[in-house]
Scaffold this motif. Structure first.
Motif, short mmCIF file in Angstrom:
data_model
loop_
_atom_site.label_atom_id
_atom_site.label_comp_id
_atom_site.label_asym_id
_atom_site.label_seq_id
_atom_site.Cartn_x
_atom_site.Cartn_y
_atom_site.Cartn_z
N UNK A 157 0.70 -1.05 0.10
CA UNK A 157 -0.18 0.08 0.13
C UNK A 157 0.99 1.26 0.08
N UNK A 158 1.91 1.19 0.68
CA UNK A 158 2.88 2.48 0.92
C UNK A 158 3.65 2.64 -0.69
N UNK A 159 3.92 1.50 -1.31
CA UNK A 159 4.53 1.77 -2.58
C UNK A 159 3.47 2.27 -3.58
N UNK A 160 2.33 1.71 -3.31
CA UNK A 160 1.28 2.18 -4.38
C UNK A 160 0.92 3.54 -4.22
N UNK A 161 0.77 4.04 -2.92
CA UNK A 161 0.60 5.49 -2.50
C UNK A 161 1.74 6.39 -3.19
N UNK A 162 2.89 5.92 -2.88
CA UNK A 162 4.23 6.83 -3.57
C UNK A 162 3.96 6.79 -5.02
N UNK A 163 3.95 5.48 -5.66
CA UNK A 163 4.29 5.44 -7.23
C UNK A 163 2.91 6.07 -7.94
N UNK A 164 1.84 5.83 -7.41
CA UNK A 164 0.62 6.49 -8.20
C UNK A 164 0.27 7.81 -7.53
N UNK A 165 0.98 8.25 -6.44
CA UNK A 165 0.67 9.64 -5.92
C UNK A 165 -1.03 9.45 -5.44
N UNK A 166 -1.21 8.40 -4.69
CA UNK A 166 -2.58 8.48 -4.22
C UNK A 166 -3.07 9.44 -3.66
N UNK A 167 -4.27 10.05 -3.76
CA UNK A 167 -4.77 10.89 -2.82
C UNK A 167 -4.94 10.19 -1.36
N UNK A 168 -5.14 11.06 -0.30
CA UNK A 168 -5.21 10.87 1.17
C UNK A 168 -6.54 9.80 1.00
N UNK A 169 -7.62 10.25 0.39
CA UNK A 169 -8.68 9.46 0.35
C UNK A 169 -8.74 8.18 -0.22
N UNK A 170 -7.95 8.06 -1.25
CA UNK A 170 -7.61 6.63 -2.03
C UNK A 170 -6.74 5.77 -1.19
N UNK A 171 -5.62 6.23 -0.35
CA UNK A 171 -4.97 5.65 0.55
C UNK A 171 -5.56 5.31 1.54
N UNK A 172 -6.46 5.94 2.31
CA UNK A 172 -7.31 5.45 3.07
C UNK A 172 -8.41 4.47 2.63
N UNK A 173 -8.78 4.49 1.72
CA UNK A 173 -9.90 3.53 1.24
C UNK A 173 -9.17 2.28 1.05
#
Length: 127
Positions: free
Chosen positions: A49-65
């Protein structure tokens, strides 16, 4: 069968119009591993999840979801040591019923649990 985590992961990838092979390469993982995550065959680790958040620049909402979906997708849970015998029985009965519950049953249980959780800050959960 897909899990909440696998559904959120696939949705994020599809909304960004990225193929599985491309995302796997960007994340430094195998395409087959990503496929297993998207089908719910594998548990989604926090580091993924951490790698996804960084690599895809997930929004805070996407990361929390994605984090919430991964948490609720866990197939193995440990009953807290302070659980009562009645709670152990309830967990056992629920475990046996999983996969056969209808929407009305799920919603009724959710209502009772959420209502009692909100009331528990005011005192005992007993009626």
């Amino acid at each position: 069968m897909p899990t909440p985590a696998s559904a959120v992961l696939a949705d994020i990838r599809r909304r960004r119009k990225i193929r599985q092979a491309e995302l796997a390469e960007r994340l430094g993982i195998g395409a087959s591993y990503l496929s297993q995550l998207e089908t719910g065959a594998r548990r989604m680790p926090e580091r993924f999840i951490e790698r996804m958040a960084v690599e895809l620049s997930l929004s805070e909402g996407e990361r929390k979801a994605l984090e919430k979906a991964a948490r609720i997708s866990l197939r193995h849970r440990t009953v807290p040591t302070n659980a009562s015998p009645e709670e152990y029985e309830l967990v056992d009965a629920l475990w046996e019923a999983l996969g056969r519950l209808g929407s009305n049953q799920i919603n009724a249980m959710r209502f009772v649990i959420l209502t009692n959780t909100a009331n528990s800050t005011e005192g005992s959960m007993d009626p």
